[in-house]
Write an enzyme that holds these catalytic residues in place. Sequence first.
Site, PDB file in Angstrom:
ATOM      1  N   PRO A 133      43.857 -14.501  -9.692  1.00 15.74           N
ATOM      2  CA  PRO A 133      42.818 -13.465  -9.728  1.00 15.74           C
ATOM      3  C   PRO A 133      41.408 -14.043  -9.788  1.00 15.74           C
ATOM      4  CG  PRO A 133      44.642 -12.831 -11.146  1.00 15.74           C
ATOM      5  CD  PRO A 133      44.903 -14.247 -10.714  1.00 15.74           C
ATOM      6  N   HIS A 148      22.933 -17.947 -27.704  1.00 11.41           N
ATOM      7  CA  HIS A 148      23.804 -18.853 -26.958  1.00 11.41           C
ATOM      8  C   HIS A 148      23.687 -20.329 -27.344  1.00 11.41           C
ATOM      9  CE1 HIS A 148      26.534 -19.796 -23.893  1.00 11.41           C
ATOM     10  NE2 HIS A 148      25.900 -19.376 -22.819  1.00 11.41           N
TER      11      HIS A 148
END
Length: 649
Positions: free
Chosen positions: A450, A358
């Site tokens: 959503p 990451h």
Amino acid sequence: MLKLTTRTSKFPATSRSLSAPISLMSKPRSLRTSAPRRKEEAVPPGYAADPTEGPMLRFEASLPRLPVPPLSSTAAKYLETVQPHLTPSEFSATQSAVQSFLQSEQSKVLQKRLQARATDPSVKNWLSEWWNDVAYMGYRDPVVVYVSYFYVHMDDKSKPGQARRAATLLKAMLPFRAMVESKQLEPEKVRGAPLSMDSYKWLFHSSRYPTKPSDTARKFDPSKHNHVVFVRKNKFFVVPLADANGRELSAAELETQIENVIRLAGNTKAIPVGALTSENRDTWTDAREALLAASPSNAASLEAIESAMVIVCLDDTSPITREQTSWGCWVGDGRNRFYDKHQVIVFENGKSGFLGEHSCMDGTPTLRMTEFLLASLVHNKVDLGPERTPDTGKNLEPPKELKLVLDAKVEKYVKEAEQNFDKLVGSHDLEVLHYDKYGKELIKKFKASPDAWAQLVKQLAFHKMFGRPGVTYESAQTRKYQLGRTEVIRSASNESKAWAEAMLNPNETDEHRAQLFRRAVTRHLQYAAWAADGQGVDRHLFGLKKVLKEGEPLPEIYKDPAFARTSHWELSTSQLSSPYFDGWGYGEVVPDGYGLSYSIGDEYIRWTITSLKRRTAELKRYLAEAADETKAVMERAAAAEAQKQKPKL
């Protein structure tokens, strides 16, 4: 702390629609197409294409710089977002601390320093260097669990074995690598505006390195390191991606090479040198120095691993359930891995996934790459090469094992790393809630976002479990700016708190609950828009603190207990949605918190929940309850409204 970006994915462009000539690819290979070129899409005013940078980076220099928000704006947002977590008296004290800071001469000085950094021609992004160090390179805890993130691939319906699955994944990855390394990949855009593609250079042939006090990263020349490294039974094997004549290997040839790797690895596990990459970064720094000192040959072996296009972990397990597969992709056994690099993970039963390193990039580049290769395979858009015959691969150079010479000192480091990994991972829980009663299709019928819906479900679940709002981090990308990465969406709000309390109050009407829900959705969308525009709270406050000089007093706003409490991310949340994923996730960012990744499909919402065994299964249950109840309330409220609108006879 995980910092993936909120994004619902579309089907990616395939290799048939893009050109990608690159020296590292096989000479006969061409991804050129006879189809007419698509007309250059217009971009908003202010963006200029630089033809010398290639299509991928052509807008990079004209991207706007990350702004420094006005102090008054950040202060107002900060107060609003801390309020749901404080008592009235605590909030009054926080208001005083914030007002004192705003009125001080020091706040103006700090703001000017930050603005000066933001406009410095030599600084492309006032935040990026600081953030990369504090959040990633300077972070000393193990990357596995705390920093890495994983994807679980949807199963290949043809049910290939381990070698075939790994081979086809690699073969489908090569066109994407070609487009990235030749800078032919089309930049991503949001509403027509291009996003920063700078971090894509770290996607292939790169590695993180343990160093003190802060790690570093290195990018290797793919034309000189055109190989992949497989890990099997804790042993490392290097396999070239082209033959001696520079011809790229076919999927069938890669499959034979992978079978050779499995055969050469045998049934005996080696001392797991890869476990060292799961250690505390300072410990791994010392261990790596010991490893290099153990033998002169170890440096070359390590460089072969670190310079590979990607690591492919050939695990000797066959997970079945979503939880088992998620565990395998997230952490594995801590031994058959090399956590300083991106890793494709393939299990013996053909299931597969990805583990992301990451430090140099967030989730959207690896998401795009993973979707590309999976979609290419599903839709038969990748040229796998000739079918396998009895002679396939016979003339290829066999896989070469990278043998690392260990002495007693290194072996001691390895044994301690294994013990520390087992203790760390053994203290964790992982649960997957694949909620299939509804998804974004139903949510959109209520004209609701959503993502906001899913965030409110999380708030209700947390209220059910703890009786209060959860301090929540949702990641938003800021890649519309040069070197942009992320900002925090503070998802817990006064509006979400009011709605959750109404949901738990049996005397409330559904109509009022629905009204409060819509207010909370609107509030969430507003803050998400601010975050994407670089107008959030957290990065600005971080920057102001960073420009403090030695000996200068810490402003009261940072001493106030509310500051630490409301940036203690009990719920670390992020959405990545793809029809090609069967799960994804990461670890919690505070000891008493939860990692709460989620995906929203047409007919499902899927959460992966991780924690240090903090009643994880209970939170899973409360999420399902909250999702049920949110839908039920909205349906009843809609029905009641429709009844009111009915003409009387």
